[in-house]
Design a protein around this motif. Structure first.
Motif, PDB file in Angstrom:
ATOM      1  N   SER A 143       1.088   5.342   7.404  1.00 44.13           N
ATOM      2  CA  SER A 143       1.123   4.412   8.483  1.00 44.13           C
ATOM      3  C   SER A 143      -0.469   3.803   8.848  1.00 44.13           C
ATOM      4  O   SER A 143      -0.758   2.869   8.956  1.00 44.13           O
ATOM      5  N   SER A 144      -1.539   4.907   8.784  1.00 46.74           N
ATOM      6  CA  SER A 144      -2.806   4.568   9.166  1.00 46.74           C
ATOM      7  C   SER A 144      -3.262   3.692   7.944  1.00 46.74           C
ATOM      8  O   SER A 144      -4.217   2.757   8.164  1.00 46.74           O
TER       9      SER A 144
ATOM     10  N   ARG B 227      -1.912   1.373   6.122  1.00 48.57           N
ATOM     11  CA  ARG B 227      -1.360   0.160   6.248  1.00 48.57           C
ATOM     12  C   ARG B 227      -2.251  -0.649   7.249  1.00 48.57           C
ATOM     13  O   ARG B 227      -2.405  -1.851   7.357  1.00 48.57           O
ATOM     14  N   ARG B 228      -2.627   0.118   8.204  1.00 48.95           N
ATOM     15  CA  ARG B 228      -3.511  -0.540   9.375  1.00 48.95           C
ATOM     16  C   ARG B 228      -5.046  -0.736   9.257  1.00 48.95           C
ATOM     17  O   ARG B 228      -5.694  -1.565   9.960  1.00 48.95           O
ATOM     18  N   ARG B 229      -5.383   0.242   8.544  1.00 49.43           N
ATOM     19  CA  ARG B 229      -6.920   0.313   8.425  1.00 49.43           C
ATOM     20  C   ARG B 229      -7.264  -0.726   7.119  1.00 49.43           C
ATOM     21  O   ARG B 229      -6.697  -0.848   6.269  1.00 49.43           O
ATOM     22  N   ASP B 230      -8.696  -1.337   7.154  1.00 49.91           N
ATOM     23  CA  ASP B 230      -9.001  -1.714   6.147  1.00 49.91           C
ATOM     24  C   ASP B 230      -9.459  -0.782   4.872  1.00 49.91           C
ATOM     25  O   ASP B 230      -9.901   0.218   5.259  1.00 49.91           O
TER      26      ASP B 230
ATOM     27  N   ARG C 101       0.778  -1.137   0.087  1.00 47.21           N
ATOM     28  CA  ARG C 101      -0.017  -0.080  -0.056  1.00 47.21           C
ATOM     29  C   ARG C 101       0.840   1.461  -0.038  1.00 47.21           C
ATOM     30  O   ARG C 101       0.577   2.225  -0.581  1.00 47.21           O
ATOM     31  N   THR C 102       2.135   1.241   0.559  1.00 46.04           N
ATOM     32  CA  THR C 102       2.896   2.439   0.718  1.00 46.04           C
ATOM     33  C   THR C 102       3.421   2.855  -0.787  1.00 46.04           C
ATOM     34  O   THR C 102       3.327   3.915  -0.974  1.00 46.04           O
TER      35      THR C 102
END
Length: 255
Positions: free
Chosen positions: A248-249, A251-254, A88-89
């Motif tokens: 960062s957000s 990568r963590r969220r759906d 995603r990054t």
């Protein structure tokens, strides 16, 4: 390179970038024509006065950048992107790079277009780019637009909703920073370090490109305490920190 090509295709196959680019050019060049056209011996045209509309153009650029992200979340195409590119990054950095490059190009076109219109309207005015301050005041607009686009993309990733992201960006850039000055005792000190105020310091410096005219007739004179180079580094750092937080957000969220 493939990611960049994909993001470029996705961006330019929608209408919003074209409309936003057109609106930016019309606003900035239109304000330049209005300000320079109404200049006279008492209130002369300056290089800075040709850039009067830059902040209005920057607002449109941030709308464009935010929409480039939030539209994908709105229609669910971001899921397809993340399925095709699990990193995603990398995908979001490619999008940020394409949008920032477009903002840079639009900014330079609008800035030099505004300056050229000023020269055409007032050929006898002192509008030649003869100093570093003059060049920064014009060519620096594209750099600020590019960094503002990075900020807008980051906000779009964090909020995901077009209306919310655009509202936050507009309220903050057009109102919040100025309202900070109303805080008793410490308001002016805080304002000196607000990011868009610092960005203005990069463009205007000590006002050398606006000599002979009221400070408000060019890009706003900044109260920031940093020099021009450090002001640009500060604004770029602010954009980078916000982008890192948004990635960062993401990568963590759906999706």
């Amino acid at each position: 390179m493939t990611l960049l090509a994909v993001e470029r295709i996705k961006l330019f196959t929608t209408r919003s970038p074209w409309w936003c680019a057109l609106v930016t050019l019309v606003l900035t060049i239109g304000f330049a024509a209005l300000i320079v056209g109404n200049s006279n011996a008492e209130v002369p045209a300056t290089v800075a006065s040709t850039q009067f509309g830059y902040s209005f153009g920057m607002a449109v650029i941030m709308v464009l950048a935010a929409l480039s992200v939030t539209t994908e979340y709105r229609f669910g195409t971001i899921r397809t992107t993340f399925q095709a590119v699990p990193n995603r990054t990398a995908a979001l950095l490619a999008k940020t790079g394409v949008v920032a490059t477009l903002a840079l190009v639009i900014g330079e076109l609008s800035a030099f277009g505004s300056w050229a219109v000023g020269r055409a309207l007032k050929p006898g005015a002192n509008l030649a780019l003869t100093s570093g301050a003059d060049w920064i005041n014009v060519a620096g607009v594209g750099v600020i637009y590019a960094l503002a686009a990075v900020i807008a993309v980051a906000v779009g990733i964090l909020i995901r909703h077009s209306a919310g992201a655009i509202a936050l960006l507009m309220i903050y850039s057009l109102a919040v920073e100025s309202l900070v000055r109303l805080i008793p005792s410490i308001g002016d000190d805080i304002y000196k370090w607000m990011p868009f105020n610092v960005a203005d310091k990069f463009l205007t410096g000590n006002g050398a490109s606006n000599a002979g005219r009221a400070a408000g007739d060019g890009a706003p004179m900044s109260t920031a305490v940093l020099g021009q180079g450090w002001a640009l580094a500060y604004f770029a750092g602010f954009a980078l920190v916000l982008l890192v937080l948004s990635l960062s957000s993401a990568r963590r969220r759906d999706a």
